[in-house]
Design a protein around this motif. Structure first.
Motif, PDB file in Angstrom:
ATOM      1  N   PRO A 261      -7.467  -5.362 -10.507  1.00 36.16           N
ATOM      2  CA  PRO A 261      -7.170  -4.663 -10.337  1.00 36.16           C
ATOM      3  C   PRO A 261      -7.766  -3.256 -10.087  1.00 36.16           C
ATOM      4  O   PRO A 261      -8.968  -2.919  -9.761  1.00 36.16           O
ATOM      5  CB  PRO A 261      -6.207  -3.193 -11.914  1.00 36.16           C
ATOM      6  CG  PRO A 261      -6.538  -5.158 -12.846  1.00 36.16           C
ATOM      7  CD  PRO A 261      -7.215  -6.121 -12.350  1.00 36.16           C
ATOM      8  N   VAL A 262      -7.870  -2.906  -8.823  1.00 37.62           N
ATOM      9  CA  VAL A 262      -8.390  -1.887  -8.085  1.00 37.62           C
ATOM     10  C   VAL A 262      -8.859  -0.116  -8.518  1.00 37.62           C
ATOM     11  O   VAL A 262      -8.565  -0.033  -9.705  1.00 37.62           O
ATOM     12  CB  VAL A 262      -7.682  -1.099  -6.637  1.00 37.62           C
ATOM     13  CG1 VAL A 262      -6.441  -0.071  -6.836  1.00 37.62           C
ATOM     14  CG2 VAL A 262      -8.380  -0.628  -5.566  1.00 37.62           C
ATOM     15  N   GLU A 272     -16.013  14.966  -8.787  1.00 37.94           N
ATOM     16  CA  GLU A 272     -15.549  13.229  -8.429  1.00 37.94           C
ATOM     17  C   GLU A 272     -15.462  12.774  -9.790  1.00 37.94           C
ATOM     18  O   GLU A 272     -16.299  13.359 -10.760  1.00 37.94           O
ATOM     19  CB  GLU A 272     -17.104  12.504  -8.021  1.00 37.94           C
ATOM     20  CG  GLU A 272     -17.887  13.285  -6.648  1.00 37.94           C
ATOM     21  CD  GLU A 272     -18.347  11.534  -6.245  1.00 37.94           C
ATOM     22  OE1 GLU A 272     -18.458  10.843  -6.681  1.00 37.94           O
ATOM     23  OE2 GLU A 272     -18.603  12.236  -4.646  1.00 37.94           O
ATOM     24  N   GLU A 273     -14.541  12.099  -9.786  1.00 38.13           N
ATOM     25  CA  GLU A 273     -13.920  10.996 -10.520  1.00 38.13           C
ATOM     26  C   GLU A 273     -13.619   9.719 -10.713  1.00 38.13           C
ATOM     27  O   GLU A 273     -13.327   9.865  -8.939  1.00 38.13           O
ATOM     28  CB  GLU A 273     -12.457  12.400 -11.446  1.00 38.13           C
ATOM     29  CG  GLU A 273     -12.445  13.289 -11.692  1.00 38.13           C
ATOM     30  CD  GLU A 273     -13.144  13.201 -13.347  1.00 38.13           C
ATOM     31  OE1 GLU A 273     -13.374  12.106 -13.881  1.00 38.13           O
ATOM     32  OE2 GLU A 273     -13.434  14.316 -13.576  1.00 38.13           O
ATOM     33  N   ARG A 274     -13.786   8.852 -11.258  1.00 35.02           N
ATOM     34  CA  ARG A 274     -12.805   7.348 -11.237  1.00 35.02           C
ATOM     35  C   ARG A 274     -12.424   7.664 -11.739  1.00 35.02           C
ATOM     36  O   ARG A 274     -11.738   7.343 -12.622  1.00 35.02           O
ATOM     37  CB  ARG A 274     -14.738   6.626 -12.016  1.00 35.02           C
ATOM     38  CG  ARG A 274     -14.862   5.447 -11.418  1.00 35.02           C
ATOM     39  CD  ARG A 274     -15.649   4.874 -10.394  1.00 35.02           C
ATOM     40  NE  ARG A 274     -15.307   3.195  -9.682  1.00 35.02           N
ATOM     41  CZ  ARG A 274     -15.174   2.969  -8.069  1.00 35.02           C
ATOM     42  NH1 ARG A 274     -15.160   4.293  -7.503  1.00 35.02           N
ATOM     43  NH2 ARG A 274     -14.709   2.172  -8.299  1.00 35.02           N
ATOM     44  N   VAL A 275     -11.794   6.339 -10.262  1.00 40.18           N
ATOM     45  CA  VAL A 275     -10.177   6.095 -10.997  1.00 40.18           C
ATOM     46  C   VAL A 275     -10.171   4.653 -11.339  1.00 40.18           C
ATOM     47  O   VAL A 275     -10.307   3.512 -10.529  1.00 40.18           O
ATOM     48  CB  VAL A 275      -9.466   6.867 -10.373  1.00 40.18           C
ATOM     49  CG1 VAL A 275      -7.702   6.342 -10.329  1.00 40.18           C
ATOM     50  CG2 VAL A 275      -9.425   7.974  -9.857  1.00 40.18           C
ATOM     51  N   GLN A 276      -9.700   4.180 -12.697  1.00 47.32           N
ATOM     52  CA  GLN A 276      -8.742   2.534 -12.468  1.00 47.32           C
ATOM     53  C   GLN A 276      -7.640   2.257 -12.547  1.00 47.32           C
ATOM     54  O   GLN A 276      -6.986   3.643 -13.454  1.00 47.32           O
ATOM     55  CB  GLN A 276     -10.134   2.010 -13.851  1.00 47.32           C
ATOM     56  CG  GLN A 276      -9.449   0.815 -13.887  1.00 47.32           C
ATOM     57  CD  GLN A 276      -9.970  -0.670 -13.153  1.00 47.32           C
ATOM     58  OE1 GLN A 276     -10.950  -0.259 -12.951  1.00 47.32           O
ATOM     59  NE2 GLN A 276      -9.615  -1.123 -12.576  1.00 47.32           N
ATOM     60  N   ASN A 284      -3.269   0.452  -2.764  1.00 48.95           N
ATOM     61  CA  ASN A 284      -2.511   1.476  -4.152  1.00 48.95           C
ATOM     62  C   ASN A 284      -3.514   2.092  -4.383  1.00 48.95           C
ATOM     63  O   ASN A 284      -3.080   3.317  -4.392  1.00 48.95           O
ATOM     64  CB  ASN A 284      -2.175   0.265  -5.103  1.00 48.95           C
ATOM     65  CG  ASN A 284      -0.840  -0.733  -5.046  1.00 48.95           C
ATOM     66  OD1 ASN A 284       0.230   0.608  -4.907  1.00 48.95           O
ATOM     67  ND2 ASN A 284      -1.011  -1.517  -5.285  1.00 48.95           N
ATOM     68  N   ALA A 285      -4.785   2.531  -3.715  1.00 46.64           N
ATOM     69  CA  ALA A 285      -5.843   2.992  -4.154  1.00 46.64           C
ATOM     70  C   ALA A 285      -4.808   4.310  -3.095  1.00 46.64           C
ATOM     71  O   ALA A 285      -5.591   5.733  -4.130  1.00 46.64           O
ATOM     72  CB  ALA A 285      -7.809   2.814  -4.000  1.00 46.64           C
ATOM     73  N   ILE A 286      -5.174   4.363  -2.235  1.00 48.04           N
ATOM     74  CA  ILE A 286      -4.674   5.231  -0.795  1.00 48.04           C
ATOM     75  C   ILE A 286      -3.252   5.900  -1.413  1.00 48.04           C
ATOM     76  O   ILE A 286      -3.204   6.593  -1.356  1.00 48.04           O
ATOM     77  CB  ILE A 286      -4.469   4.611  -0.248  1.00 48.04           C
ATOM     78  CG1 ILE A 286      -5.549   3.794   0.986  1.00 48.04           C
ATOM     79  CG2 ILE A 286      -3.786   5.735   1.263  1.00 48.04           C
ATOM     80  CD1 ILE A 286      -6.580   4.759   1.030  1.00 48.04           C
ATOM     81  N   ALA A 308      -3.090  10.028 -15.303  1.00 53.52           N
ATOM     82  CA  ALA A 308      -1.274   9.684 -15.887  1.00 53.52           C
ATOM     83  C   ALA A 308      -0.814   8.413 -14.746  1.00 53.52           C
ATOM     84  O   ALA A 308       0.065   7.963 -15.494  1.00 53.52           O
ATOM     85  CB  ALA A 308      -0.750  11.040 -15.690  1.00 53.52           C
ATOM     86  N   VAL A 309      -0.823   8.709 -13.626  1.00 51.58           N
ATOM     87  CA  VAL A 309      -1.198   7.934 -12.502  1.00 51.58           C
ATOM     88  C   VAL A 309      -1.823   6.462 -12.779  1.00 51.58           C
ATOM     89  O   VAL A 309      -1.151   5.668 -12.634  1.00 51.58           O
ATOM     90  CB  VAL A 309      -1.430   8.501 -11.253  1.00 51.58           C
ATOM     91  CG1 VAL A 309      -1.178   7.383  -9.740  1.00 51.58           C
ATOM     92  CG2 VAL A 309      -0.056   9.537 -10.561  1.00 51.58           C
ATOM     93  N   SER A 310      -2.665   6.376 -13.573  1.00 49.76           N
ATOM     94  CA  SER A 310      -3.105   5.717 -13.219  1.00 49.76           C
ATOM     95  C   SER A 310      -2.475   4.244 -14.629  1.00 49.76           C
ATOM     96  O   SER A 310      -2.983   3.119 -14.932  1.00 49.76           O
ATOM     97  CB  SER A 310      -4.605   5.806 -14.458  1.00 49.76           C
ATOM     98  OG  SER A 310      -5.213   5.953 -13.690  1.00 49.76           O
ATOM     99  N   LEU A 311      -1.581   5.121 -14.917  1.00 49.62           N
ATOM    100  CA  LEU A 311      -0.745   4.187 -15.957  1.00 49.62           C
ATOM    101  C   LEU A 311       0.399   3.799 -15.206  1.00 49.62           C
ATOM    102  O   LEU A 311       1.176   2.958 -15.474  1.00 49.62           O
ATOM    103  CB  LEU A 311      -0.166   4.899 -17.397  1.00 49.62           C
ATOM    104  CG  LEU A 311      -0.855   5.548 -18.460  1.00 49.62           C
ATOM    105  CD1 LEU A 311      -0.545   6.924 -19.349  1.00 49.62           C
ATOM    106  CD2 LEU A 311      -1.600   4.247 -18.955  1.00 49.62           C
ATOM    107  N   PHE A 312       1.008   3.701 -14.148  1.00 46.69           N
ATOM    108  CA  PHE A 312       1.959   2.717 -13.686  1.00 46.69           C
ATOM    109  C   PHE A 312       1.731   1.226 -13.028  1.00 46.69           C
ATOM    110  O   PHE A 312       0.720   0.940 -12.764  1.00 46.69           O
ATOM    111  CB  PHE A 312       1.377   3.526 -12.239  1.00 46.69           C
ATOM    112  CG  PHE A 312       2.660   3.131 -11.097  1.00 46.69           C
ATOM    113  CD1 PHE A 312       2.973   3.429 -10.793  1.00 46.69           C
ATOM    114  CD2 PHE A 312       2.303   2.404 -10.111  1.00 46.69           C
ATOM    115  CE1 PHE A 312       5.219   2.529  -9.943  1.00 46.69           C
ATOM    116  CE2 PHE A 312       3.206   1.475  -8.957  1.00 46.69           C
ATOM    117  CZ  PHE A 312       4.107   1.694  -9.003  1.00 46.69           C
TER     118      PHE A 312
END
Length: 482
Positions: A261-262, A272-276, A284-286, A308-312
């Motif tokens: 998972p990206v 700055e925030e880290r996203v998983q 999919n990061a883009i 919220a988007v991370s739950l997709f």
């Protein structure tokens, strides 16, 4: 193919609508919305599928096969661009003076005066649309939506909400995305495609400029895609938000890690925030960055939008796992353009580990195969360990002499890494012969290539059973006559 007349005024109140080609993911979603609005829905398609059965369960009357009688007394006929103009139901509607609506016109009719978020781009729009919808719902909003694919976390491609927000995947293939009265336009990329309709790269760019210029609130557009940059440079808009890896992007990302998972870092106004994410693939990061930019533009806090988007969890036919057989993972993906194939195969490589990636490519459209055979071959040879090429799925086009799947396979530099197998049974057997434990087998096309998946699974399973069967000779019990 029937190109829509975008100048035709939308009809007034409707009580019923008949959908031709109702089983498609986009068409079925719109039909479901008509049902939600309390309308009578009928439809037809050439074959039953899960979308047809779902609509039937919801109260629609669906007929398999096309016949003028299917039209009944519908107030309007809704058609997909893949329909041929001699379809008997379409012809009957025209002869009877019944309004005939392209699916985009039916969707515009549904949207009405709602605040529209329209997602366009040659690639990534289904996933980006799904990310926005998932994000909004997780943030407590209740948007209406129609997506081009089933959102895994919701089990549907459309839904009616209580807010004034409406989110749609806007189709650029025939220019119909210009019909919408858009509030926020998200452009994932402007990678020239559908030149059978537009005729030139310049005309393709022109359509996106017009689409973006019509957005009343904001244009959210890629900072990295060359075509998107060309469009942005031509825009005179009061609110342009760019997203991507470019140093000057409004919403910038960096430090992408795509093993599994990206994950990536996002920067907005110096924060700055880290996203998983829950889905793989650098692309999919883009896509997620564009979706987060839309949510922040709607007033949501950055951290909450990221969560919220991370739950997709993905959409059907986008890197969708169907089965694991004898250690071989069988996936399907909608990729049908070289750029999409590159993204899909890169995503597969990020999760396959020590295994190999075996691609099953079904060329889509004779014109695209003719024009892009070399590009397809280059991507498959670079990113797949072996490729099995099927014949062309013509969809809305008539055959072009000399254009078959072999046009792609013949462009491989190393012919040992590709097979052209127009017969599906032979193709499935060839895949089973090659695949081994730990590999990924992936079908790629927006045609009907997903229908070969049961054959692939059966062929791999049969191979496994044969390997486990007792050997002849010493392991067999001699007969009394021996």
């Amino acid at each position: 193919m029937i190109f829509p007349d975008l100048s035709m005024p939308l009809p007034g109140p409707l009580r019923s609508a008949h959908f031709v080609g109702v089983g498609g993911s986009g068409m079925s979603g719109i039909a479901r919305m008509f049902l939600d609005a309390g309308m009578t829905v009928t439809g037809s398609d050439r074959a039953a599928n899960a979308n047809v059965e779902s609509l039937r369960a919801a109260g629609a009357t669906i007929t398999i096969g096309h016949d003028a009688a299917n039209l009944g007394d519908a107030d309007a006929l809704v058609y997909t661009g893949a329909l041929w103009p001699d379809n008997p139901e379409y012809v009957a509607a025209v002869e009877r003076g019944i309004p005939v609506l392209h699916r985009s016109q039916a969707l515009a009719w549904l949207v009405g005066s709602d605040r529209l978020i329209a997602v366009a781009g040659a690639h990534g729009k289904t996933t980006s649309t799904g990310m926005i919808i998932t994000g909004l719902r997780e943030l407590g909003a209740s948007p209406s939506f129609v997506n081009g694919g089933i959102i895994q976390g919701l089990g549907t491609s459309s839904g009616s909400g209580s807010d004034d927000l409406f989110v749609v995947e806007a189709d650029e293939s025939d220019g119909s995305f210009l019909l919408y009265s858009t509030a926020i336009a998200l452009i994932t990329n402007v990678d020239a495609d559908h030149l059978d309709h537009y005729g030139s790269h310049e005309a393709f760019d022109d359509a996106f400029v017009e689409f973006a210029a019509k957005a009343t609130e904001a244009v959210v557009v890629s900072s990295d895609d060359a075509g998107a940059v060309r469009v942005t440079q031509r825009l005179d808009h009061h609110n342009i938000v760019t997203f991507g890896e470019a140093a000057d992007a409004t919403v910038r990302i960096h430090s992408i890690t795509s093993l599994g998972p990206v994950a990536f870092t996002i920067v907005v106004d110096g924060r700055e925030e880290r996203v998983q994410l829950a889905v793989p693939g650098r692309h999919n990061a883009i896509n997620a960055t564009g979706a987060i930019a839309v949510l922040v533009g709607l007033g949501h806090e950055l951290g909450a939008a990221i969560d919220a988007v991370s739950l997709f969890a993905g959409t059907q036919r986008r890197f969708e796992l169907h089965a694991v057989v004898d250690g071989v993972s069988v996936y399907d993906d909608y990729a049908h353009h070289p750029t999409e194939v590159e993204a899909a195969l890169s995503g597969a490589r990020s999760v396959v580990g020590a295994g190999r990636v075996i691609a099953v490519h079904q060329p889509h459209l004779f014109s695209r195969t003719r024009d892009m055979a070399s590009e397809f071959a280059e991507v498959y040879e670079r990113l797949a360990d072996h490729t099995v090429v099927l014949d062309v799925f013509g969809a809305r086009e008539d055959p072009i002499p000399g254009v078959t799947g072999e046009l792609v396979s013949s462009r491989f530099v190393d012919s040992s890494r590709v097979d052209f197998e127009p017969d599906w049974s032979s193709a499935a057997e060839r895949v089973a012969e090659i695949a081994r434990e730990g590999d990924i087998v992936m079908t790629l096309s927006c045609g009907d290539v997903y229908r070969i998946i049961p054959q692939l699974i059966a062929a791999i399973d049969h191979r496994a059973d044969a390997a486990e069967a007792p050997a002849s000779g010493a392991d067999q019990v001699p007969s009394e006559e021996a």
